[in-house]
Scaffold this motif. Sequence first.
Motif, PDB file in Angstrom:
ATOM      1  N   THR A  43      59.624  28.498 -18.644  1.00 21.89           N
ATOM      2  CA  THR A  43      58.252  28.973 -18.464  1.00 21.89           C
ATOM      3  C   THR A  43      57.473  28.912 -19.759  1.00 21.89           C
ATOM      4  O   THR A  43      56.815  29.863 -20.142  1.00 21.89           O
ATOM      5  N   SER A  44      57.551  27.815 -20.484  1.00 21.94           N
ATOM      6  CA  SER A  44      56.773  27.522 -21.698  1.00 21.94           C
ATOM      7  C   SER A  44      57.245  28.298 -22.922  1.00 21.94           C
ATOM      8  O   SER A  44      56.517  28.372 -23.896  1.00 21.94           O
ATOM      9  N   ALA A  45      58.394  28.867 -22.866  1.00 19.46           N
ATOM     10  CA  ALA A  45      58.978  29.479 -24.066  1.00 19.46           C
ATOM     11  C   ALA A  45      59.887  28.421 -24.714  1.00 19.46           C
ATOM     12  O   ALA A  45      59.462  27.315 -24.952  1.00 19.46           O
ATOM     13  N   ALA A  46      61.122  28.741 -24.974  1.00 17.44           N
ATOM     14  CA  ALA A  46      62.046  27.783 -25.590  1.00 17.44           C
ATOM     15  C   ALA A  46      62.263  26.588 -24.677  1.00 17.44           C
ATOM     16  O   ALA A  46      62.389  26.740 -23.464  1.00 17.44           O
ATOM     17  N   THR A  47      62.295  25.403 -25.259  1.00 16.17           N
ATOM     18  CA  THR A  47      62.459  24.200 -24.434  1.00 16.17           C
ATOM     19  C   THR A  47      63.888  24.006 -23.962  1.00 16.17           C
ATOM     20  O   THR A  47      64.118  23.312 -22.975  1.00 16.17           O
ATOM     21  N   LEU A  48      64.857  24.586 -24.641  1.00 17.91           N
ATOM     22  CA  LEU A  48      66.250  24.533 -24.191  1.00 17.91           C
ATOM     23  C   LEU A  48      66.544  25.863 -23.509  1.00 17.91           C
ATOM     24  O   LEU A  48      66.485  26.916 -24.138  1.00 17.91           O
ATOM     25  N   VAL A  49      66.849  25.771 -22.252  1.00 12.05           N
ATOM     26  CA  VAL A  49      67.027  26.968 -21.446  1.00 12.05           C
ATOM     27  C   VAL A  49      68.480  27.097 -21.023  1.00 12.05           C
ATOM     28  O   VAL A  49      69.071  26.132 -20.530  1.00 12.05           O
ATOM     29  N   LYS A  50      69.040  28.267 -21.217  1.00 12.00           N
ATOM     30  CA  LYS A  50      70.427  28.513 -20.792  1.00 12.00           C
ATOM     31  C   LYS A  50      70.416  29.308 -19.494  1.00 12.00           C
ATOM     32  O   LYS A  50      69.615  30.235 -19.329  1.00 12.00           O
ATOM     33  N   GLY A  51      71.328  28.922 -18.611  1.00 12.09           N
ATOM     34  CA  GLY A  51      71.396  29.605 -17.337  1.00 12.09           C
ATOM     35  C   GLY A  51      72.767  30.203 -17.095  1.00 12.09           C
ATOM     36  O   GLY A  51      73.551  30.385 -18.014  1.00 12.09           O
ATOM     37  N   ILE A  52      73.024  30.463 -15.821  1.00 15.78           N
ATOM     38  CA  ILE A  52      74.304  31.060 -15.472  1.00 15.78           C
ATOM     39  C   ILE A  52      75.383  29.994 -15.365  1.00 15.78           C
ATOM     40  O   ILE A  52      75.092  28.801 -15.246  1.00 15.78           O
ATOM     41  N   ASN A  53      76.624  30.426 -15.437  1.00 13.57           N
ATOM     42  CA  ASN A  53      77.785  29.558 -15.232  1.00 13.57           C
ATOM     43  C   ASN A  53      77.845  28.386 -16.197  1.00 13.57           C
ATOM     44  O   ASN A  53      78.406  27.334 -15.875  1.00 13.57           O
ATOM     45  N   GLY A  54      77.298  28.554 -17.405  1.00  9.07           N
ATOM     46  CA  GLY A  54      77.413  27.537 -18.436  1.00  9.07           C
ATOM     47  C   GLY A  54      76.430  26.385 -18.346  1.00  9.07           C
ATOM     48  O   GLY A  54      76.493  25.433 -19.124  1.00  9.07           O
ATOM     49  N   PHE A  55      75.508  26.439 -17.405  1.00 12.36           N
ATOM     50  CA  PHE A  55      74.513  25.385 -17.273  1.00 12.36           C
ATOM     51  C   PHE A  55      73.359  25.592 -18.250  1.00 12.36           C
ATOM     52  O   PHE A  55      73.035  26.711 -18.611  1.00 12.36           O
ATOM     53  N   GLU A  56      72.751  24.497 -18.649  1.00 14.77           N
ATOM     54  CA  GLU A  56      71.540  24.561 -19.439  1.00 14.77           C
ATOM     55  C   GLU A  56      70.665  23.354 -19.118  1.00 14.77           C
ATOM     56  O   GLU A  56      71.131  22.361 -18.543  1.00 14.77           O
ATOM     57  N   ALA A  57      69.383  23.466 -19.457  1.00 16.00           N
ATOM     58  CA  ALA A  57      68.447  22.382 -19.204  1.00 16.00           C
ATOM     59  C   ALA A  57      67.454  22.312 -20.349  1.00 16.00           C
ATOM     60  O   ALA A  57      67.132  23.326 -20.972  1.00 16.00           O
ATOM     61  N   GLU A  58      66.992  21.109 -20.626  1.00 15.23           N
ATOM     62  CA  GLU A  58      66.038  20.915 -21.712  1.00 15.23           C
ATOM     63  C   GLU A  58      64.735  20.361 -21.166  1.00 15.23           C
ATOM     64  O   GLU A  58      64.722  19.335 -20.473  1.00 15.23           O
ATOM     65  N   PHE A  59      63.644  21.038 -21.480  1.00 19.61           N
ATOM     66  CA  PHE A  59      62.311  20.587 -21.090  1.00 19.61           C
ATOM     67  C   PHE A  59      61.809  19.599 -22.128  1.00 19.61           C
ATOM     68  O   PHE A  59      61.735  19.928 -23.317  1.00 19.61           O
ATOM     69  N   LYS A  60      61.491  18.371 -21.670  1.00 22.50           N
ATOM     70  CA  LYS A  60      60.950  17.353 -22.564  1.00 22.50           C
ATOM     71  C   LYS A  60      59.614  16.888 -22.005  1.00 22.50           C
ATOM     72  O   LYS A  60      59.552  16.076 -21.073  1.00 22.50           O
ATOM     73  N   LYS A  61      58.560  17.401 -22.621  1.00 19.96           N
ATOM     74  CA  LYS A  61      57.231  17.099 -22.110  1.00 19.96           C
ATOM     75  C   LYS A  61      56.905  15.610 -22.233  1.00 19.96           C
ATOM     76  O   LYS A  61      56.301  15.025 -21.335  1.00 19.96           O
ATOM     77  N   SER A  62      57.314  14.997 -23.347  1.00 24.69           N
ATOM     78  CA  SER A  62      56.999  13.586 -23.566  1.00 24.69           C
ATOM     79  C   SER A  62      57.642  12.697 -22.521  1.00 24.69           C
ATOM     80  O   SER A  62      57.130  11.618 -22.196  1.00 24.69           O
ATOM     81  N   GLU A  63      58.760  13.143 -21.972  1.00 23.65           N
ATOM     82  CA  GLU A  63      59.464  12.361 -20.964  1.00 23.65           C
ATOM     83  C   GLU A  63      59.262  12.928 -19.559  1.00 23.65           C
ATOM     84  O   GLU A  63      59.800  12.374 -18.601  1.00 23.65           O
ATOM     85  N   THR A  64      58.527  13.985 -19.462  1.00 19.34           N
ATOM     86  CA  THR A  64      58.340  14.730 -18.192  1.00 19.34           C
ATOM     87  C   THR A  64      59.666  14.918 -17.481  1.00 19.34           C
ATOM     88  O   THR A  64      59.820  14.633 -16.291  1.00 19.34           O
ATOM     89  N   SER A  65      60.664  15.403 -18.251  1.00 20.49           N
ATOM     90  CA  SER A  65      61.991  15.573 -17.677  1.00 20.49           C
ATOM     91  C   SER A  65      62.487  16.997 -17.863  1.00 20.49           C
ATOM     92  O   SER A  65      62.031  17.735 -18.756  1.00 20.49           O
ATOM     93  N   PHE A  66      63.443  17.354 -17.019  1.00 18.52           N
ATOM     94  CA  PHE A  66      64.076  18.678 -17.076  1.00 18.52           C
ATOM     95  C   PHE A  66      65.482  18.510 -16.544  1.00 18.52           C
ATOM     96  O   PHE A  66      65.833  18.995 -15.483  1.00 18.52           O
ATOM     97  N   HIS A  67      66.303  17.816 -17.283  1.00 21.43           N
ATOM     98  CA  HIS A  67      67.660  17.498 -16.844  1.00 21.43           C
ATOM     99  C   HIS A  67      68.591  18.695 -17.005  1.00 21.43           C
ATOM    100  O   HIS A  67      68.515  19.446 -17.991  1.00 21.43           O
ATOM    101  N   LEU A  68      69.503  18.827 -16.086  1.00 18.81           N
ATOM    102  CA  LEU A  68      70.486  19.916 -16.067  1.00 18.81           C
ATOM    103  C   LEU A  68      71.821  19.395 -16.579  1.00 18.81           C
ATOM    104  O   LEU A  68      72.276  18.328 -16.153  1.00 18.81           O
ATOM    105  N   THR A  69      72.445  20.162 -17.475  1.00 20.10           N
ATOM    106  CA  THR A  69      73.719  19.735 -18.043  1.00 20.10           C
ATOM    107  C   THR A  69      74.710  20.884 -18.077  1.00 20.10           C
ATOM    108  O   THR A  69      74.340  22.069 -18.046  1.00 20.10           O
ATOM    109  N   LYS A  70      75.977  20.489 -18.145  1.00 22.44           N
ATOM    110  CA  LYS A  70      77.055  21.445 -18.353  1.00 22.44           C
ATOM    111  C   LYS A  70      78.161  20.700 -19.079  1.00 22.44           C
ATOM    112  O   LYS A  70      78.509  19.588 -18.682  1.00 22.44           O
TER     113      LYS A  70
END
Lengths: 113, 115
Positions: free
Chosen positions: A51-78
Motif C-alpha cells: 500500500t505504497s509503503a515499503a516496496t518489498l513486502v513480507k507476508g505469511i508462511n515465508g512469502f514475500e513480494a516486490e513492487f516494481k513500478k517501472s516494470e508494473t510488476s508484483f511478483h510473489l516469491t518464496k
Amino acid sequence: AQSVTQLDSHVSVSEGTPVLLRCNYSSSYSPSLFWYVQHPNKGLQLLLKYTSAATLVKGINGFEAEFKKSETSFHLTKPSAHMSDAAEYFCVVNAPAGTALIFGKGTTLSVSS
Amino acid sequence: DARVTQTPRHKVTEMGQEVTMRCQPILGHNTVFWYRQTMMQGLELLAYFRNRAPLDDSGMPKDRFSAEMPDATLATLKIQPSEPRDSAVYFCASGLLGGMNTEAFFGQGTRLTVV
C-alpha cells in the motif's frame, strides 16, 4: 481501468526449491496490490499486501513480494517451497483505494516431493 | 477470532427455484463484496456495498440477481429464478476500507449447484 495479469496459469516446483509467481498490473492510480491464496475447497486468505509503503513486502508462511513500478510488476516469491504451499494464488489490485478488488485469473502452484 | 460467515455452505436446487445466500460481515467493517467463482471465469465481482449502500452492481445480471444489506450484520444475494449456469461458488468478503486499509476478508463461500 485497472487489471492484473498473472503470467503463468500453472507453476510446478519441487519441495525445497524457490517459488516465483509472476504478476503484472495496470492502473491509472497508485495501486494497492495483494496476493491471496486459496487451498482446495477453502476460502481466500490474504498472504500479503502493498500500500505504497515499503516496496518489498513480507507476508505469511515465508512469502514475500516486490513492487516494481517501472516494470508494473508484483511478483510473489518464496525461497523454499513446502508441500503445504500447493494451492491457487491470486494477484489482486485495488485502485483507487477503497474500491473493489480486481482479481487475476490465478496461478496453480504444485509442489512435488 | 473475527470472520466472515456465509450460509449455507452448500446448496443444491432445481432450475427455476429461488436461492438466497447470506453473509455476516466482520463487525465494524464498512464494505461488503459479493464475488462469484467458476472454472471458466475465475473470480468475478458481482456487487459491493459501502456503509450498506450499493456502490457497484454492474457485474450482476439484473434480471435475476439482487443484493441487499438489510442491516449492518447481514448481506444477502438472491437469485430468482435460478439457472444451471448460475452454478458456482459465491464468496462474500468484508473490509474496513479507507485510508491505508484496503484489504478484504473472505468467507468460506457458498457452493451452489443448480440442476
